[in-house]
Design a protein around this motif. Structure first.
Motif, PDB file in Angstrom:
ATOM      1  N   TYR A   1      97.389  42.348  15.694  1.00 44.64           N
ATOM      2  CA  TYR A   1      96.094  42.871  15.389  1.00 44.64           C
ATOM      3  C   TYR A   1      95.545  42.413  14.128  1.00 44.64           C
ATOM      4  O   TYR A   1      94.716  41.847  13.822  1.00 44.64           O
ATOM      5  CB  TYR A   1      95.935  44.301  15.913  1.00 44.64           C
ATOM      6  N   ASP A   2      96.260  42.999  13.299  1.00 43.91           N
ATOM      7  CA  ASP A   2      95.791  42.873  11.730  1.00 43.91           C
ATOM      8  C   ASP A   2      95.899  41.283  11.400  1.00 43.91           C
ATOM      9  O   ASP A   2      94.899  40.927  10.529  1.00 43.91           O
ATOM     10  CB  ASP A   2      96.723  43.653  10.863  1.00 43.91           C
ATOM     11  N   THR A   3      96.891  40.614  11.718  1.00 43.91           N
ATOM     12  CA  THR A   3      97.008  39.070  11.430  1.00 43.91           C
ATOM     13  C   THR A   3      95.752  38.430  12.237  1.00 43.91           C
ATOM     14  O   THR A   3      95.143  37.713  11.490  1.00 43.91           O
ATOM     15  CB  THR A   3      98.332  38.728  11.896  1.00 43.91           C
ATOM     16  N   VAL A   4      95.464  38.601  13.393  1.00 42.15           N
ATOM     17  CA  VAL A   4      94.463  38.062  14.132  1.00 42.15           C
ATOM     18  C   VAL A   4      92.954  38.328  13.652  1.00 42.15           C
ATOM     19  O   VAL A   4      92.147  37.554  13.467  1.00 42.15           O
ATOM     20  CB  VAL A   4      94.669  38.220  15.725  1.00 42.15           C
TER      21      VAL A   4
ATOM     22  N   SER B   1      89.216  37.133  20.723  1.00 44.20           N
ATOM     23  CA  SER B   1      90.544  37.013  20.289  1.00 44.20           C
ATOM     24  C   SER B   1      91.598  37.313  21.465  1.00 44.20           C
ATOM     25  O   SER B   1      91.334  38.374  22.222  1.00 44.20           O
ATOM     26  CB  SER B   1      91.055  38.086  19.069  1.00 44.20           C
ATOM     27  N   ILE B   2      92.554  36.422  21.927  1.00 48.76           N
ATOM     28  CA  ILE B   2      93.171  36.661  22.813  1.00 48.76           C
ATOM     29  C   ILE B   2      94.653  36.775  22.279  1.00 48.76           C
ATOM     30  O   ILE B   2      95.202  35.866  21.559  1.00 48.76           O
ATOM     31  CB  ILE B   2      93.046  35.677  23.915  1.00 48.76           C
ATOM     32  N   ILE B   3      95.319  37.615  22.707  1.00 47.33           N
ATOM     33  CA  ILE B   3      96.928  38.050  22.058  1.00 47.33           C
ATOM     34  C   ILE B   3      97.552  37.980  23.484  1.00 47.33           C
ATOM     35  O   ILE B   3      97.572  38.907  24.359  1.00 47.33           O
ATOM     36  CB  ILE B   3      96.985  39.055  21.361  1.00 47.33           C
TER      37      ILE B   3
ATOM     38  N   ALA C   1      96.912  26.143  23.879  1.00 53.41           N
ATOM     39  CA  ALA C   1      95.992  26.533  24.907  1.00 53.41           C
ATOM     40  C   ALA C   1      95.008  27.419  24.587  1.00 53.41           C
ATOM     41  O   ALA C   1      94.002  27.625  25.392  1.00 53.41           O
ATOM     42  CB  ALA C   1      96.748  27.255  26.156  1.00 53.41           C
ATOM     43  N   GLY C   2      95.029  27.999  23.198  1.00 54.57           N
ATOM     44  CA  GLY C   2      93.814  28.775  22.746  1.00 54.57           C
ATOM     45  C   GLY C   2      94.167  30.398  22.417  1.00 54.57           C
ATOM     46  O   GLY C   2      93.454  30.984  22.124  1.00 54.57           O
ATOM     47  N   ALA C   3      95.487  30.716  22.581  1.00 60.00           N
ATOM     48  CA  ALA C   3      95.695  31.886  22.233  1.00 60.00           C
ATOM     49  C   ALA C   3      95.683  32.175  20.750  1.00 60.00           C
ATOM     50  O   ALA C   3      96.167  31.310  20.095  1.00 60.00           O
ATOM     51  CB  ALA C   3      97.084  32.485  22.715  1.00 60.00           C
TER      52      ALA C   3
ATOM     53  N   ILE D   1      94.170  41.542  25.498  1.00 62.54           N
ATOM     54  CA  ILE D   1      95.733  41.215  25.809  1.00 62.54           C
ATOM     55  C   ILE D   1      95.939  40.801  27.106  1.00 62.54           C
ATOM     56  O   ILE D   1      95.736  41.376  28.198  1.00 62.54           O
ATOM     57  CB  ILE D   1      96.307  42.860  25.594  1.00 62.54           C
ATOM     58  N   LEU D   2      96.736  39.668  27.185  1.00 66.57           N
ATOM     59  CA  LEU D   2      96.771  38.918  28.263  1.00 66.57           C
ATOM     60  C   LEU D   2      98.285  38.601  28.902  1.00 66.57           C
ATOM     61  O   LEU D   2      99.301  37.990  28.014  1.00 66.57           O
ATOM     62  CB  LEU D   2      96.174  37.832  28.405  1.00 66.57           C
TER      63      LEU D   2
END
Length: 230
Positions: free
Chosen positions: A126-129, A88-90, A107-109, A63-64
């Motif tokens: 979270y569920d979607t990713v 995975s980055i959210i 950019a990659g999120a 989480i960023l």
């Protein structure tokens, strides 16, 4: 743009990157409530985050916050994506303009959640990713394809995402106006190594001068993707 992680969240550790301790604590509690991670690390800046991912290969979710003290624009996201291609980055940010969301995904999120969102929204993200799909907040309208500037920014982000972390650091210092000798001193490496990296950077960005490289880097700055104030 690099391929996003799709199925690495089911097991492993997580990382929350935010320079505000209270937000770190809140996001950590949120993660614990929506999934079963083994360990949840926290970091207050990008360099700390990179140290965490380098020593913990089990990081599956990050989480960023985009607004960190040691990064410029989307640079932090790009460098973390390069360092953790399978995680995975959210993004959790208060800057949730449509163009910012679009650039972050480019950019990659894997997803974007406004910082003020309720816990249920993080659960949906979270569920979607986890299911392998990008997550965007309700009301998001994709601005891509409206004009040439959007295409230019997307191309810039795609090129920047090919840089290694060391090359990204050097490009940042070039943007600050530093010469090769100064960069070598700052990074404790040989000047010949800096020259080799600069050559590689210009090749990856498809430019022939340091000035052109700086212009490409500026396409990823916050000032270029936030709404224009009237």
């Amino acid at each position: 743009m690099q391929e996003r992680a799709t199925s690495q969240i089911a097991a492993g550790n997580a990382l929350v990157v935010d320079d505000h301790p209270l937000f770190c604590d809140a996001l950590t509690l949120t993660l614990r409530s929506i999934a079963s991670f083994g360990e949840i690390h926290t970091a207050g800046c990008l360099e700390q985050a990179l140290e965490v991912v380098n020593r913990d290969p089990k990081i599956a979710m990050i989480i960023l916050d985009l607004n960190l003290p040691d990064v410029n624009g989307l640079d932090g996201l790009i460098r973390l994506r390069n360092a953790t291609p399978k995680a995975s980055i959210i993004i959790a940010s208060s800057m949730s303009d449509n163009r910012m969301i679009s650039r972050a995904l480019q950019a990659g999120a894997n997803g974007f959640v406004p910082k003020q969102a309720q816990r249920a929204v993080f659960q949906m993200a979270y569920d979607t990713v986890k299911a392998g799909h990008p997550f965007v907040p309700e009301g998001y309208i994709d601005p891509n394809g409206q004009n040439g500037e959007n295409n230019s920014q997307e191309e810039a982000l795609a090129r920047l995402s090919t840089l290694t972390n060391q090359q990204a650091r050097i490009l940042n210092l070039i943007c600050e106006g530093k010469l090769n000798k100064q960069i070598a001193y700052d990074l404790s490496i040989a000047e010949t190594t800096v020259k080799a990296h600069v050559t590689a950077i210009m090749r990856k960005l498809g430019v022939h001068s340091r000035t052109q490289a700086v212009l490409i880097a500026q396409e990823a700055n916050f000032s270029r993707v936030l709404p224009t104030l009237e």
